[in-house]
Write an enzyme that holds these catalytic residues in place. Structure first.
Site, PDB file in Angstrom:
ATOM      1  N   GLU A  82     -34.554  22.445  35.956  1.00 30.59           N
ATOM      2  CA  GLU A  82     -33.857  21.803  34.691  1.00 30.59           C
ATOM      3  C   GLU A  82     -33.619  20.275  34.981  1.00 30.59           C
ATOM      4  OE1 GLU A  82     -30.789  24.765  32.798  1.00 30.59           O
ATOM      5  OE2 GLU A  82     -29.969  24.449  34.863  1.00 30.59           O
ATOM      6  N   HIS A 101     -24.794  18.393  36.427  1.00 31.35           N
ATOM      7  CA  HIS A 101     -24.947  19.592  35.690  1.00 31.35           C
ATOM      8  C   HIS A 101     -24.408  20.692  36.860  1.00 31.35           C
ATOM      9  CE1 HIS A 101     -26.256  23.285  33.861  1.00 31.35           C
ATOM     10  NE2 HIS A 101     -26.987  23.165  34.785  1.00 31.35           N
ATOM     11  N   HIS A 103     -22.203  24.932  37.264  1.00 32.89           N
ATOM     12  CA  HIS A 103     -21.691  26.063  36.598  1.00 32.89           C
ATOM     13  C   HIS A 103     -20.192  26.150  36.836  1.00 32.89           C
ATOM     14  CE1 HIS A 103     -26.067  27.498  37.540  1.00 32.89           C
ATOM     15  NE2 HIS A 103     -25.995  26.834  36.450  1.00 32.89           N
ATOM     16  N   HIS A 174     -23.882  29.471  30.382  1.00 35.38           N
ATOM     17  CA  HIS A 174     -24.450  28.592  31.569  1.00 35.38           C
ATOM     18  C   HIS A 174     -23.532  27.669  32.159  1.00 35.38           C
ATOM     19  CE1 HIS A 174     -28.413  25.851  32.115  1.00 35.38           C
ATOM     20  NE2 HIS A 174     -27.617  25.931  33.170  1.00 35.38           N
TER      21      HIS A 174
END
Lengths: 246, 246, 246, 246
Positions: A82, A101, A103, A174
């Site tokens: 990603e 980024h 989770h 996500h």
């Protein structure tokens, strides 16, 4: 590249390694998630670890990428699937110098519900809009059977569009992506997005919630933006003293 | 100052450093929050660390302030933005010898909801009024666009008014402030305000809650007030044995 | 006392110290709570630490008490305020060899709500009755303004009556008391009362819950009662390896 | 057995020991729960520790069993009461190379409620069917008064039937069993079944939840199946650096 320039890069790389360890120690990332910094000498590139668990990243694992997600160095090891999240946000947002980024566990639930938005409940979270953090629905761009991941420049650009000029975007089913004008700001925002999501969840279960006004988000952001180093050095010590660092 | 007096001050400073570490280790403060003690020789002054993360405070970081929040020593490093919380409470409340301000995570949700008050559900929290802990709404004093912080003597005095003669006050969208007639009592109350808020949240989700009666708050406070040292020395060992102290 | 007898006592004292440390490490007790064992040679006496935090108990802190809560040795240090819990249960229940009293955090909420009972949701908690664990309401015995504590033989006897012939009793606004026919069984039950309360809370928030049948409580108790040592030695290693034990 | 074969077995045994420690460190198992691997040279046998806490398992504790749950070696120490879970799944599912049975705390609540299914809310949990994970109700096979455990081949076969060709099965009032085509996949799925159950719980409390579509479960599973090693080596370091391993 001059000696001064390479010293600057080395300094950013060292701080990026610290950021990886801090984000793990603070529970924002687990085996997955990643943090990048815009290249200090080449604003059209960014620095990001090769594909690996953040807690284990060392300086030699940090790679240089262009905005298309291509490693600059020939024969570089595999990058994160990603990495396009980072490239497309740096391309679109010249004010952004760092991207996280993750989770993080209290944030994911807000990404999958309708009718409830992630909103700022306290001063530490005032950097997020009182209107609620936008949610990126990948089905609108990749159809109903994707792997939910931002695995192309096209999806990265769509995510950057949803992020718009804000500090954070949720990604349905996500996680989330948070940006900053410095690495320490991005890390601070990632940690307090998780903290604030937890506080909002708990508050909503107690009764109707008073969120920050628009004026309060402006006021708190201005003041809190002077305080990042206080958390940074605390978290750095915690990460370095953790059994994981022994 | 006599040798005896300076020894007394040194002793309070040492205990204040311990209090900083305990409050971090028990999860009451993170990078933010602060704890002070009234000066043992000069009741018109208080001792508080310079602006830094509580977990990292050492004896040399402790400063002396007057009630207006001015450092006594010329050229002192920067104090906490919210040192006015401490000064104005000490000014108004002669019985208070220590003040803890924090954003402890189970307490903040109670500060932003209407219709639900933080109330004592068990004997360890009996020091809080059965009528519920008051909430300080900064909008009433600083308008709808403040940074939510107590950054002036005027706001500190307003907070002290809302605290009134109680042990604790919630601060909307921000945190709480707890006071004690000794440092150990203030720390004990700060920890058990967090513990009690968590217990109340959980209980409310199970069904209608039986809170302590006024008589029970009196009875439990009297008995529990003899037990602070038991927790203090346990928490001190935990803080000292933590990886953060290595 | 013969050498063999004193060796037996020494062995129980050592295990009682371990139980104190395990209950802290497993989160059942904090600075408060206590665990006792019936005296192996004198069934009319019990062994219990002096008034102190369980995590810090050593062999020399263990005292011998009669059922009225009087220390056997002249000049013994102060005992726990609530040692009457232990004496009165041992007096009434000849099958009980160990008693754990705690404020374990998932259990207290069940003590203050009406209409919801603590019931067994899984095999590890099958030792508790499918009808629900009884709640001791101290107001019925000490009036509406007590300190909620079991500070007399009279209150201890009333608590023992509510416990009846069961394994556990909740104490409104206070905590719980769990008993066992061995020290390891009592510790096991205290840990899994906390675990089971947490599971029941979470399940109730998801939908209507299927609890164990009476037959299943019998079946699971019989099987699980052969497994205490597996947990005991795991928990003992965890407690000994904890930073608190360094 | 050739030297190469015995080296392969030794390698699986070493990895199985690591899996035991990882599952404890990640909070999937406590004193109870177990993980097995199909024998690499004898597909009609499996490797599983003797009856003990997973955190304490060493290589010499690993035993070899046939599908009926009989130890291959004469005089072997006692096996887990529920070793039939493993034997019957290996018998029925030739694709399965590893089985994890646990009471992981966020999963048990889903096993005891009706009307709410454990479903995939995010990409890390896409390996579970969007239709919901099946629940094994032991009352249908062992009557209303069992000990809830899988203590016979007959019950193991019934559990395997409910598992069917899926990755996981819940066991009412007990826990869950997760399978994988490799040991690392089974461990990964066990950890993320726990993580995903927690996320679903939290999301359900916020509002109506958007679950993964069938296409998304296929898409995410394909991508994530390339990433197990990243978590494995992180978790292995965490387990080895834990105080429990010192």
């Amino acid at each position: 590249m001059s000696d001064a320039a390479s010293e600057t890069v080395a300094s950013v790389v060292r701080e990026l390694v610290d950021a990886n360890h801090i984000l793990f120690d603070q529970g924002v990332v687990d085996g997955f998630g990643h943090v990048s910094a815009r290249h200090p000498e080449r604003p059209d590139r960014f620095l990001l670890a090769r594909s690996m668990a953040p807690a284990l990243v060392t300086e030699k694992d940090v790679l240089e990428f262009d905005f298309d997600g291509n490693p600059v160095e020939a024969g570089a090891p595999a990058g994160y699937l990603e990495r396009f999240i980072h490239g497309e946000i740096y391309r679109k947002r010249q004010d952004v110098m760092s991207v996280v980024h993750s989770h993080s566990p209290s944030v994911v639930p807000f990404s999958v519900v309708t009718g409830t938005k992630l909103r700022p409940v306290c001063h530490m979270c005032g950097f997020r809009s009182e209107k609620g953090t936008p949610i990126f629905e990948i089905r609108d761009f990749a159809g109903p059977g994707s792997d939910l991941l931002i695995t192309s420049g096209k999806l990265g650009a769509a995510l950057a569009d949803t992020l718009s000029d804000g500090p954070a975007v949720l990604m349905r089913g996500h996680g989330s992506t948070v940006v900053g004008s410095t690495l320490r700001q991005a890390v601070f925002r990632a940690v307090y997005t998780e903290v604030g999501a937890r506080l909002q969840m708990e508050a909503m279960r107690l009764g109707p919630v008073t969120y920050l006004t628009e004026g309060e988000t402006v006021g708190t952001t201005k003041t809190i933006s002077t305080q990042y180093d206080r958390s940074w050095f605390l978290w750095l010590k915690a990460a370095r003293n953790s059994p994981m660092s022994q």
